[in-house]
Design a protein around this motif. Structure first.
Motif, PDB file in Angstrom:
ATOM      1  N   ALA A 182      10.118  10.813  -0.080  1.00  0.00           N
ATOM      2  CA  ALA A 182      10.246   9.356   0.003  1.00  0.00           C
ATOM      3  C   ALA A 182       8.931   8.715  -0.412  1.00  0.00           C
ATOM      4  N   PHE A 183       9.030   7.444  -0.767  1.00  0.00           N
ATOM      5  CA  PHE A 183       7.838   6.619  -0.901  1.00  0.00           C
ATOM      6  C   PHE A 183       7.725   5.862   0.415  1.00  0.00           C
ATOM      7  N   VAL A 184       6.522   5.732   0.922  1.00  0.00           N
ATOM      8  CA  VAL A 184       6.305   4.975   2.150  1.00  0.00           C
ATOM      9  C   VAL A 184       5.602   3.681   1.764  1.00  0.00           C
ATOM     10  N   PHE A 185       6.272   2.558   2.052  1.00  0.00           N
ATOM     11  CA  PHE A 185       5.710   1.237   1.805  1.00  0.00           C
ATOM     12  C   PHE A 185       4.999   0.804   3.073  1.00  0.00           C
ATOM     13  N   ASN A 186       3.703   0.522   2.968  1.00  0.00           N
ATOM     14  CA  ASN A 186       2.922   0.020   4.097  1.00  0.00           C
ATOM     15  C   ASN A 186       2.715  -1.474   3.913  1.00  0.00           C
ATOM     16  N   ASN A 187       3.131  -2.258   4.890  1.00  0.00           N
ATOM     17  CA  ASN A 187       3.041  -3.722   4.824  1.00  0.00           C
ATOM     18  C   ASN A 187       3.654  -4.270   3.527  1.00  0.00           C
ATOM     19  N   THR A 208       6.013  -1.808  10.039  1.00  0.00           N
ATOM     20  CA  THR A 208       5.106  -2.084   8.935  1.00  0.00           C
ATOM     21  C   THR A 208       5.092  -0.938   7.924  1.00  0.00           C
ATOM     22  N   GLN A 209       5.704   0.183   8.272  1.00  0.00           N
ATOM     23  CA  GLN A 209       5.859   1.300   7.350  1.00  0.00           C
ATOM     24  C   GLN A 209       7.345   1.564   7.164  1.00  0.00           C
ATOM     25  N   ILE A 210       7.779   1.565   5.893  1.00  0.00           N
ATOM     26  CA  ILE A 210       9.196   1.753   5.602  1.00  0.00           C
ATOM     27  C   ILE A 210       9.332   2.824   4.527  1.00  0.00           C
ATOM     28  N   ALA A 211      10.115   3.867   4.830  1.00  0.00           N
ATOM     29  CA  ALA A 211      10.368   4.929   3.866  1.00  0.00           C
ATOM     30  C   ALA A 211      11.464   4.465   2.909  1.00  0.00           C
ATOM     31  N   GLU A 242       0.900  -1.149   0.000  1.00  0.00           N
ATOM     32  CA  GLU A 242       0.000   0.000   0.000  1.00  0.00           C
ATOM     33  C   GLU A 242       0.940   1.199   0.000  1.00  0.00           C
ATOM     34  N   LEU A 243       0.902   1.967  -1.069  1.00  0.00           N
ATOM     35  CA  LEU A 243       1.910   2.988  -1.322  1.00  0.00           C
ATOM     36  C   LEU A 243       1.426   4.384  -0.958  1.00  0.00           C
ATOM     37  N   GLN A 244       2.307   5.126  -0.301  1.00  0.00           N
ATOM     38  CA  GLN A 244       2.066   6.525   0.018  1.00  0.00           C
ATOM     39  C   GLN A 244       3.303   7.322  -0.388  1.00  0.00           C
ATOM     40  N   GLU A 245       3.140   8.630  -0.492  1.00  0.00           N
ATOM     41  CA  GLU A 245       4.265   9.508  -0.746  1.00  0.00           C
ATOM     42  C   GLU A 245       4.458  10.412   0.465  1.00  0.00           C
TER      43      GLU A 245
END
Length: 122
Positions: free
Chosen positions: A30-35, A80-83, A17-20
């Motif tokens: 950064a892009f934040v990768f959720n799970n 669970t969240q990685i930048a 699940e992608l966030q910026e």
């Protein structure tokens, strides 16, 4: 948040699940990768992949039966969240529905059923 497949410079495919993450001027930091989960393609016994996973021009053609495996992208952390540095991202695309369904099953907490001893009287 939408589930996406992210292709990285390392050659990994990550479903997440992608966030910026942006600064106060709306510049991507950064892009934040959720799970995040790593995606691997393996042939079933007696089948072969028709392409080399490292060959970007041939990734679309799969011959025979195969399975898609998902595993935690960074199992060395409980986060669970990685930048992720945007420079490491090659592409972002929509995953196949079967990947989305598998991803959701793996990342959603299992439903719990109450037993008689867990029921609380009001």
């Amino acid at each position: 948040m939408a589930v996406k497949i992210v292709s990285l410079k390392s050659g990994e495919y990550v479903v997440t699940e992608l966030q910026e993450a942006v600064d106060d001027k709306q510049r991507r930091q950064a892009f934040v990768f959720n799970n995040p989960h790593c995606v691997k393609i393996e042939p079933l016994e007696g089948s072969e992949l028709e392409f080399d996973l490292e060959d970007p021009e041939a990734r679309q053609s799969i011959k025979g039966q195969y399975k898609i495996l998902l595993s935690r992208w960074n199992p060395l952390t409980p986060d669970t969240q990685i930048a992720v540095n945007p420079d490491w991202v090659i592409s972002i695309s929509e995953p196949m529905m079967s990947i989305v369904e598998s991803y959701i099953k793996m990342t959603q907490p299992e439903e719990t059923t109450l037993t008689e001893t867990e029921v609380v009287d009001k």
